[in-house]
Each structure stands twice: as C-alpha cells, then as structure tokens.
Design a protein around this motif. Structure first.
Motif, PDB file in Angstrom:
ATOM      1  N   TYR A 140      52.951  16.010  51.602  1.00 40.69           N
ATOM      2  CA  TYR A 140      52.013  17.102  51.870  1.00 40.69           C
ATOM      3  C   TYR A 140      50.994  16.636  52.916  1.00 40.69           C
ATOM      4  CZ  TYR A 140      53.767  19.255  47.543  1.00 40.69           C
ATOM      5  OH  TYR A 140      54.560  19.815  46.581  1.00 40.69           O
ATOM      6  N   ALA A 141      50.217  17.579  53.450  1.00 39.46           N
ATOM      7  CA  ALA A 141      49.166  17.235  54.416  1.00 39.46           C
ATOM      8  C   ALA A 141      48.040  18.251  54.321  1.00 39.46           C
ATOM      9  CB  ALA A 141      49.711  17.197  55.839  1.00 39.46           C
ATOM     10  N   VAL A 142      46.806  17.769  54.452  1.00 43.52           N
ATOM     11  CA  VAL A 142      45.637  18.639  54.450  1.00 43.52           C
ATOM     12  C   VAL A 142      44.658  18.193  55.527  1.00 43.52           C
ATOM     13  CG1 VAL A 142      45.808  19.157  51.983  1.00 43.52           C
ATOM     14  CG2 VAL A 142      44.391  17.234  52.743  1.00 43.52           C
ATOM     15  N   GLY A 143      43.760  19.102  55.894  1.00 43.39           N
ATOM     16  CA  GLY A 143      42.678  18.759  56.811  1.00 43.39           C
ATOM     17  C   GLY A 143      43.055  18.858  58.279  1.00 43.39           C
ATOM     18  N   ASP A 144      42.281  18.172  59.113  1.00 48.06           N
ATOM     19  CA  ASP A 144      42.422  18.290  60.558  1.00 48.06           C
ATOM     20  C   ASP A 144      43.786  17.846  61.065  1.00 48.06           C
ATOM     21  OD1 ASP A 144      39.805  19.003  60.310  1.00 48.06           O
ATOM     22  OD2 ASP A 144      39.000  17.516  61.706  1.00 48.06           O
ATOM     23  N   VAL A 145      44.495  17.022  60.309  1.00 44.66           N
ATOM     24  CA  VAL A 145      45.809  16.558  60.753  1.00 44.66           C
ATOM     25  C   VAL A 145      46.807  17.709  60.830  1.00 44.66           C
ATOM     26  CG1 VAL A 145      46.833  15.984  58.499  1.00 44.66           C
ATOM     27  CG2 VAL A 145      47.385  14.588  60.515  1.00 44.66           C
ATOM     28  N   THR A 146      46.509  18.835  60.164  1.00 42.89           N
ATOM     29  CA  THR A 146      47.359  20.021  60.244  1.00 42.89           C
ATOM     30  C   THR A 146      46.901  20.982  61.333  1.00 42.89           C
ATOM     31  OG1 THR A 146      46.097  21.347  58.654  1.00 42.89           O
ATOM     32  CG2 THR A 146      47.791  19.864  57.759  1.00 42.89           C
ATOM     33  N   ASP A 147      45.705  20.764  61.865  1.00 40.61           N
ATOM     34  CA  ASP A 147      45.154  21.552  62.980  1.00 40.61           C
ATOM     35  C   ASP A 147      45.081  23.046  62.667  1.00 40.61           C
ATOM     36  OD1 ASP A 147      43.964  21.502  65.503  1.00 40.61           O
ATOM     37  OD2 ASP A 147      45.820  21.990  66.546  1.00 40.61           O
ATOM     38  N   HIS A 148      44.721  23.371  61.420  1.00 35.85           N
ATOM     39  CA  HIS A 148      44.522  24.777  61.055  1.00 35.85           C
ATOM     40  C   HIS A 148      43.115  25.219  61.456  1.00 35.85           C
ATOM     41  CE1 HIS A 148      47.931  25.146  57.822  1.00 35.85           C
ATOM     42  NE2 HIS A 148      48.337  25.438  59.039  1.00 35.85           N
ATOM     43  N   ILE A 149      42.145  24.928  60.617  1.00 37.33           N
ATOM     44  CA  ILE A 149      40.732  25.158  60.915  1.00 37.33           C
ATOM     45  C   ILE A 149      40.050  23.819  60.703  1.00 37.33           C
ATOM     46  CG2 ILE A 149      38.630  26.410  60.325  1.00 37.33           C
ATOM     47  CD1 ILE A 149      40.348  28.661  59.250  1.00 37.33           C
ATOM     48  N   ASN A 150      39.629  23.179  61.789  1.00 33.18           N
ATOM     49  CA  ASN A 150      39.156  21.800  61.707  1.00 33.18           C
ATOM     50  C   ASN A 150      37.689  21.737  61.307  1.00 33.18           C
ATOM     51  OD1 ASN A 150      41.714  21.016  62.464  1.00 33.18           O
ATOM     52  ND2 ASN A 150      41.214  20.855  64.623  1.00 33.18           N
ATOM     53  N   LEU A 151      37.457  22.023  60.030  1.00 35.00           N
ATOM     54  CA  LEU A 151      36.127  21.986  59.448  1.00 35.00           C
ATOM     55  C   LEU A 151      36.192  21.230  58.121  1.00 35.00           C
ATOM     56  CD1 LEU A 151      35.048  25.704  60.003  1.00 35.00           C
ATOM     57  CD2 LEU A 151      34.247  23.724  61.298  1.00 35.00           C
ATOM     58  N   THR A 152      35.169  20.444  57.850  1.00 35.83           N
ATOM     59  CA  THR A 152      35.139  19.639  56.632  1.00 35.83           C
ATOM     60  C   THR A 152      35.317  20.473  55.360  1.00 35.83           C
ATOM     61  OG1 THR A 152      33.814  17.918  57.661  1.00 35.83           O
ATOM     62  CG2 THR A 152      33.699  18.079  55.262  1.00 35.83           C
ATOM     63  N   PRO A 153      34.598  21.584  55.174  1.00 32.05           N
ATOM     64  CA  PRO A 153      34.775  22.352  53.939  1.00 32.05           C
ATOM     65  C   PRO A 153      36.195  22.882  53.760  1.00 32.05           C
ATOM     66  CG  PRO A 153      32.744  22.984  55.042  1.00 32.05           C
ATOM     67  CD  PRO A 153      33.515  22.143  56.008  1.00 32.05           C
ATOM     68  N   VAL A 154      36.881  23.145  54.870  1.00 38.49           N
ATOM     69  CA  VAL A 154      38.268  23.601  54.788  1.00 38.49           C
ATOM     70  C   VAL A 154      39.155  22.475  54.280  1.00 38.49           C
ATOM     71  CG1 VAL A 154      40.255  24.415  56.120  1.00 38.49           C
ATOM     72  CG2 VAL A 154      37.990  25.373  56.553  1.00 38.49           C
ATOM     73  N   ALA A 155      38.961  21.266  54.825  1.00 35.25           N
ATOM     74  CA  ALA A 155      39.740  20.116  54.361  1.00 35.25           C
ATOM     75  C   ALA A 155      39.514  19.862  52.869  1.00 35.25           C
ATOM     76  CB  ALA A 155      39.368  18.874  55.169  1.00 35.25           C
ATOM     77  N   ILE A 156      38.263  19.985  52.441  1.00 35.38           N
ATOM     78  CA  ILE A 156      37.940  19.774  51.022  1.00 35.38           C
ATOM     79  C   ILE A 156      38.641  20.811  50.147  1.00 35.38           C
ATOM     80  CG2 ILE A 156      36.062  19.901  49.338  1.00 35.38           C
ATOM     81  CD1 ILE A 156      34.250  18.631  51.488  1.00 35.38           C
ATOM     82  N   ARG A 157      38.571  22.065  50.550  1.00 31.76           N
ATOM     83  CA  ARG A 157      39.236  23.131  49.778  1.00 31.76           C
ATOM     84  C   ARG A 157      40.749  22.922  49.749  1.00 31.76           C
ATOM     85  NH1 ARG A 157      36.859  28.205  48.696  1.00 31.76           N
ATOM     86  NH2 ARG A 157      34.657  27.871  48.231  1.00 31.76           N
TER      87      ARG A 157
END
Length: 453
Positions: free
Chosen positions: A300-317
């Motif tokens: 699996y992958a989460v956060g900026d490495v997926t280049d979805h929405i590169n924001l800290t709260p998004v990675a946390i969620r």
C-alpha cells in the motif's frame, strides 16, 4: 500457514507513515516495524510545515512593530537575529522528533533507523543488509524538492536548504511561483532580505482562484518583493560571493543566494518498487486505488508519494484510513473532496472548494466578493487589503468554493470549510448573524453577486 516477522512494515517515518504505524499497532494490536532513513517526522515536522510556520511567525514581527508605533507604542526593531532564531528552531524540531519517537514506542512499533527497500511482495531489505518479512508493506516515503540539473550545477539551494542556512543572505532570487516559492519570498522579505522572484508562468499560484492569485501578487509587490512573472532563468554562474543570473528578459543580476522552488517529486527512486510489480505514474508517483492499495495486493502507499493532494493532514487521514481498513475491520476510504488549504504568504490565502474558473466551466455560478482594508491595518495607515469570495451554484444555491486573502486566512478557512463540506447554501450563510467587527463577517453579509458566469 506463512509466518511473517511483522503484520505491517512501514517505509517512511513522516506524518502518514507514523499515523498508520501508531494506529495499526496501538489501536488494532498489529505487530509493526517502521524504517526511516532521515529524521523521524518527515517533511512536515523537520523541513516543511512546522519550521516554515515558525519562520512565518518570526518574519511577521517587523511589520507588527511598525504597526505598533501607529497605535502609540514606542518600539524599535534592531534587526533580525537569524542565529538566535535558528538555535531555538533546531531545539523545537529536536523536541518534536522526540515526541514522534515516543509515540511510536508507546504504541509498540519497532523502529529501524536507516533506509529500507522492497525485495518482494512481503520482504523488506534494511540498510544493514538484513531482511524482514511482513504480511503488508506500506510505502510512505513522501516527496522531495526538484531542482533542474543546471540549477544543481550552479549551486542553487532548495527549500530544504533554507532551514539549514548558517546566516541569512543579503539578497536572494527565488525561482518558482507555487505556494512554497511565494511563502519563502514573503518570509525572507519579512526578515529583511532583498527578495526577487522569477516565475515563468503568467501569474503565481497556478491552480488557485484567479482573483485570489492576483490579490496575493499585488500584495507581495507592495511589500517590496521584486516579483517578475513570465520570466525564467537562462544562465547562472558564480560571481564572487554570489551567483550571476541571466533571465529571459535580457537582464543580468548578481544574487548572494539562488533558491529553486519549482516543484516536488515523489520519493520512489531506488525503492525496488517497479522490480516487484508496483505500478508508478509518469512522475514516479505510486498508483493506488481508493483503499491506498497498489498493483501488488500486499503493498500500500499513502501521502505525497502517491501525489494525490500533497498536504500533511491528507497523509495523516490516508494513513489512519489504511490502518482502520486493513487491521481494524473498519473499511474506510479517504475523502479527497473539499480539502481546505492555506498559503502562508503575507497576507495569507485560505481556500476550499472550486475556483471561479473551474465552477463556471461546470455550470452557471454567482460570485460574491468583497475587497476592503481591514480595520487594524487601515488605522495604522497601511495599504493592505483583504478579500473574501464565495462561489455559488446558481441552480442549487450551494456554496461551491470559498477563497480568503487576509491576515489569519488559514484560521478562517478551516471554519468556513465545515459548512461548505456539509453542503451549505448561500442562504445558510445569509441566515448566519455576523460577528462585528471582524474581517470574516463579510462572508455572511455579501447579499448581491458582483457577477455571474
């Protein structure tokens, strides 16, 4: 039955990876290992949001003291002491890193300090050469600043390097027009540095609301930032203690430092992902589905490495949703719709929802907008202006977007995002009694649209 060393192994100790590890281990009882090759806390804590925001605070006091004199206070600014500030900043980052490590230890996560790569669908190789196995692997390695090769060859700095400066330069050129470039232009200007900024596009802050972009650009120029759009660097070379820069408009200038803030790229190089079948996008981002699962089911992958929405709260969620889904028997999808954000320029830009440009392409809209001088700065004789803007669907009356350019816009947009996420209409805003006198009362007192589109 296959026995694994861990139920989950996380590669990356930033916001998303740490949250996933803590929830999987601490709340759901999973056996979790985590590897981080740099400092625990990742981009946000060590070289991003947190130190940047502290620099924003530090840079604001020069204007605050000038304003204080207008209000009758006898104060003088003797100059900014970067060395003193940097010492306290480093100590605060050390404290926060220790908090992250403590949280992982309390949750029972085994931490491996060093780089880790993927050997196969269930195997991770650690920096020392040993391997560990895991039923699930989570990639949360974030992103890094991108510098074009000529900039690297000329000794240009990245946004990461700003936090490590031994002393502030007298002059700096910032290349780029995104939020990182604009934020650091305002920060360094506030600290007394002579700042120039070159951006090759027609206006800074591409992707944000057009009217808000223009408002921020005008404010930056009013503060003394030498902002040039439609301008790019054509050549750089050492010149004494600085760098001589030639641009597309035929000018040549010497700057003590040149900083490139021309985007970030996902940290996937050398992780072994393609070898094991993990699909990557054209920028190196990991392609995932709505459950953060890659093309290899156990990875699996989460956060900026997926280049979805590169924001800290998004990675946390995303990290939390992954842990609840895989280990907590609570299938949870991350909702990427209507994510609020803030740009910490001076004044700040807060935004949530659709821009006027995007909304008008989707259907008929009404635009409600107010631009004014805030009471505090007007009394002090400052020309700073604030802007409040609502984008409203003409058919459903739902508020599709809210854009604020003002001091503390980040604080305001967080609250405005709640009713907009709930589907509030313009009439819901109208029914809300204003708080007076505050800037944000304009959001509930704009009765007539300034235009339709």
């Amino acid at each position: 039955m296959t026995t694994f060393d861990y139920d989950l192994f996380v590669i990356g100790g930033g916001s998303g990876g740490v949250r996933a590890a803590r929830i999987a281990a601490g709340e759901h009882g999973a056996r979790v290992g985590l590897a981080e090759e740099d400092r625990m806390g990742g981009t946000c804590v060590i070289r991003g949001c947190v130190p940047k925001k502290l620099m924003v605070f530090a840079s604001s006091y020069r204007t605050a003291m000038a304003e204080a004199r207008a209000y009758g206070w006898s104060v003088e600014a003797d100059g900014f002491d970067w060395t003193a500030f940097r010492g306290k900043l480093d100590a605060e980052l050390d404290r926060l890193e220790a908090v992250y490590r403590s949280g992982l230890a309390t949750a029972g996560v085994s931490v491996h300090d060093g780089r880790a790569t993927v050997e196969d669908a269930h195997t991770v190789r650690l920096a020392g050469g040993e391997t560990v196995t895991a039923k699930h692997i989570l990639i949360a390695t974030g992103g890094r600043p991108f510098l074009p090769p000529p900039a690297v060859a000329a000794g240009a700095l990245s946004s990461n390097d700003i936090f490590r400066l031994e002393q502030l330069p007298k002059s700096v050129l910032i290349v780029g027009g995104g939020f990182i470039a604009c934020e650091f232009a305002c920060i360094l200007n506030g600290m007394g540095v002579e700042v120039s900024q070159y951006y090759r596009g027609e206006q800074i802050l591409r992707g944000f609301d057009g009217e808000a972009r223009g408002h921020v650009a005008e404010a930056m120029r009013d503060q003394g930032i030498d902002l040039h759009v439609g301008t790019d660097v054509t050549a750089m070379e050492p010149a004494g203690e600085g760098t001589r820069v030639a641009d597309t408009n035929g000018r040549e200038r010497v700057f003590e430092k040149v900083i490139y803030a021309t985007g970030r790229v996902p940290n996937t190089d050398g992780l072994g992902l393609e070898r094991v079948g993990v699909k990557l996008g054209r920028r190196g981002e990991i392609v995932v589905d709505e459950w953060s699962q890659t093309s290899v089911p156990s990875i699996y992958a989460v956060g900026d490495v997926t280049d979805h929405i590169n924001l800290t709260p998004v990675a946390i969620r995303e990290g939390h949703a992954f842990a609840d889904t895989v280990f907590g028997a609570r299938p949870t999808k991350m909702d990427h719709d209507l994510v609020p954000s803030a740009v910490f320029t001076r004044p700040e830009l807060g935004t949530v929802g659709m821009t006027e440009e995007a909304a008008s392409e989707a259907g008929p809209v009404e635009i409600y907008e107010a631009s004014f001088r805030p009471m505090q700065s007007a009394f002090a004789g400052r020309a700073e202006r604030a802007m409040m803007k609502l984008v409203v669907c003409a058919k459903t009356r739902r508020v599709l977007g809210c854009h604020i350019v003002a001091p503390q816009a980040g604080e305001m947009i967080q609250l405005a995002a709640i009713p907009i996420k709930m589907g509030a209409t313009k009439e819901d805003f109208d029914r809300t009694v204003a708080v007076h006198p505050v800037m944000s009362e304009e959001l509930v007192t704009m009765r007539k649209p300034v235009r339709t589109a």
